[in-house]
Design a protein around this motif. Structure first.
Motif, mmCIF file in Angstrom:
data_model
loop_
_atom_site.group_PDB
_atom_site.id
_atom_site.type_symbol
_atom_site.label_atom_id
_atom_site.label_comp_id
_atom_site.label_asym_id
_atom_site.label_seq_id
_atom_site.Cartn_x
_atom_site.Cartn_y
_atom_site.Cartn_z
ATOM 1 N N MET A 114 129.763 -17.282 8.939
ATOM 2 C CA MET A 114 130.211 -15.891 8.842
ATOM 3 C C MET A 114 130.838 -15.606 7.477
ATOM 4 O O MET A 114 130.752 -14.479 6.976
ATOM 5 C CB MET A 114 131.218 -15.603 9.957
ATOM 6 C CG MET A 114 130.618 -15.541 11.347
ATOM 7 S SD MET A 114 131.883 -15.455 12.635
ATOM 8 C CE MET A 114 132.756 -13.965 12.145
ATOM 9 N N SER A 118 129.607 -12.562 5.404
ATOM 10 C CA SER A 118 130.498 -11.437 5.158
ATOM 11 C C SER A 118 130.548 -11.057 3.684
ATOM 12 O O SER A 118 130.896 -9.923 3.338
ATOM 13 C CB SER A 118 131.912 -11.769 5.643
ATOM 14 O OG SER A 118 132.499 -12.778 4.830
ATOM 15 N N ALA A 149 136.101 -7.452 5.882
ATOM 16 C CA ALA A 149 135.642 -8.734 6.422
ATOM 17 C C ALA A 149 136.285 -9.908 5.694
ATOM 18 O O ALA A 149 136.700 -10.896 6.310
ATOM 19 C CB ALA A 149 134.117 -8.817 6.319
#
Length: 327
Positions: A114, A118, A149
């Motif tokens: 992630m 991001s 994010a």
């Protein structure tokens, strides 16, 4: 939806692309696709090695197949691409890894993934809109999303680095009290990992995988001589992520519709977008087949998975205790 798209737009562009197909470039795409999943497996291996102590390393090919199994389940049973993670944990548990180790390694592997997404995802949006002279407000929105994010991930990393105990604290206050021992073990492993050199290696591998996916899809487009520019290609990658978030099994129709919209927005035409979507589905289907084959050969069935007893605190505590040598 997929049938409607094929009926309305036709498959002429896909047929023409198939006629232009270059077998050598397609073979190069397959090699690159394999390399991407091997990098995923290597990242997970780095996390496991840092968390697993004296456990012997699992072969990269085994971890790659487990990752493919997760991908298959997450794609076929959509839930923000997380539904396959319990299956990945189960497969790791069957290799005699403790439940806390299995869960914490998968959680950290997902967080590392992630982190790269991001940063890369919103950057792709900015590149796409700027290259196609779209509204600057869209680029500003993408930059704002990236900042939010990044701040959220930074807060998570700071929390772990300082040894935060949010989950176990919740358990002590009545939330999932039966899992307190497991949650404490998982948090200790996550917090310890961010202090190791393996954390930086995992981040580097995440960004390497992101770059390799671009090369992989570029090679796929070249294999079928699709007229896609690099900014359009990264927009297509964003479309893949959006389609996976929708609650549609296999993203059937939603993947193709998203790519039709993105390629049309780039000015290349809806029929080309449909061809792009169908070729990406070919890529997804290849790894779904690998993942389902892995589950079959591992002897994992949905009935067995549902009937599997939950690990108890005592089992988890015993599993994470370091082995003592017998004098």
């Amino acid at each position: 939806m997929l049938a409607a798209l094929c009926y309305e737009l036709g498959l002429g562009e896909l047929a023409a692309a198939a006629e232009r197909a270059d077998p050598l470039r397609f073979a190069a795409f397959l090699v690159l696709s394999l390399t991407v999943f091997l990098v995923y497996a290597k990242r997970w291996s780095v996390v496991l090695a840092a968390m697993g102590g004296d456990h012997p390393h699992l072969p990269l090919t085994t971890l790659m197949c487990f990752r493919a199994a997760e991908h298959a389940v997450s794609t076929l049973f959509p839930s923000a691409h997380l539904s396959g993670e319990p299956v990945r944990a189960l497969l790791l548990r069957r290799r005699e890894r403790a439940w806390p180790l299995a869960i914490s390694s998968i959680a950290m592997d997902r967080v590392l993934d992630m982190t790269a997404s991001s940063i890369a995802g919103p950057s792709y949006v900015v590149v796409f809109f700027l290259a196609h002279e779209q509204s600057s407000s869209a680029a500003s929105w993408a930059m704002a999303t990236m900042l939010v994010a990044l701040l959220a991930l930074l807060a998570l990393y700071v929390h772990l680095y300082r040894g935060g105990r949010l989950l176990s604290r919740l358990a002590r206050h009545g939330f999932f009290p039966s899992l307190q021992g497991s949650l404490e073990a998982i948090e200790r492993q996550l917090a310890a990992f961010v202090h190791t050199r393996a954390f930086a290696v995992g981040l580097a591998l995440s960004f390497l995988a992101e770059a390799l996916v671009i090369v992989e899809l570029w090679t796929l487009s070249r294999a079928f001589d699709l007229p896609l520019s690099l900014p359009t290609l990264v927009g297509v990658m964003v479309g893949m992520g959006i389609a996976q978030l929708l609650p549609i099994p296999g993203a059937i129709g939603s993947l193709e519709a998203t790519e039709v919209g993105i390629v049309s927005l780039a000015g290349a035409g809806a029929p080309l977008g449909l061809a792009v979507g169908l070729l990406i589905r070919l890529r997804e289907t290849l790894w779904i087949v690998v993942g389902l084959s892995t589950l079959y050969f591992e002897g994992v069935s949905w009935r067995r998975f549902a009937a599997a007893p939950s690990p108890t605190i005592s089992q988890n505590a015993a599993a994470i205790e370091p082995k003592r040598s017998v004098e």
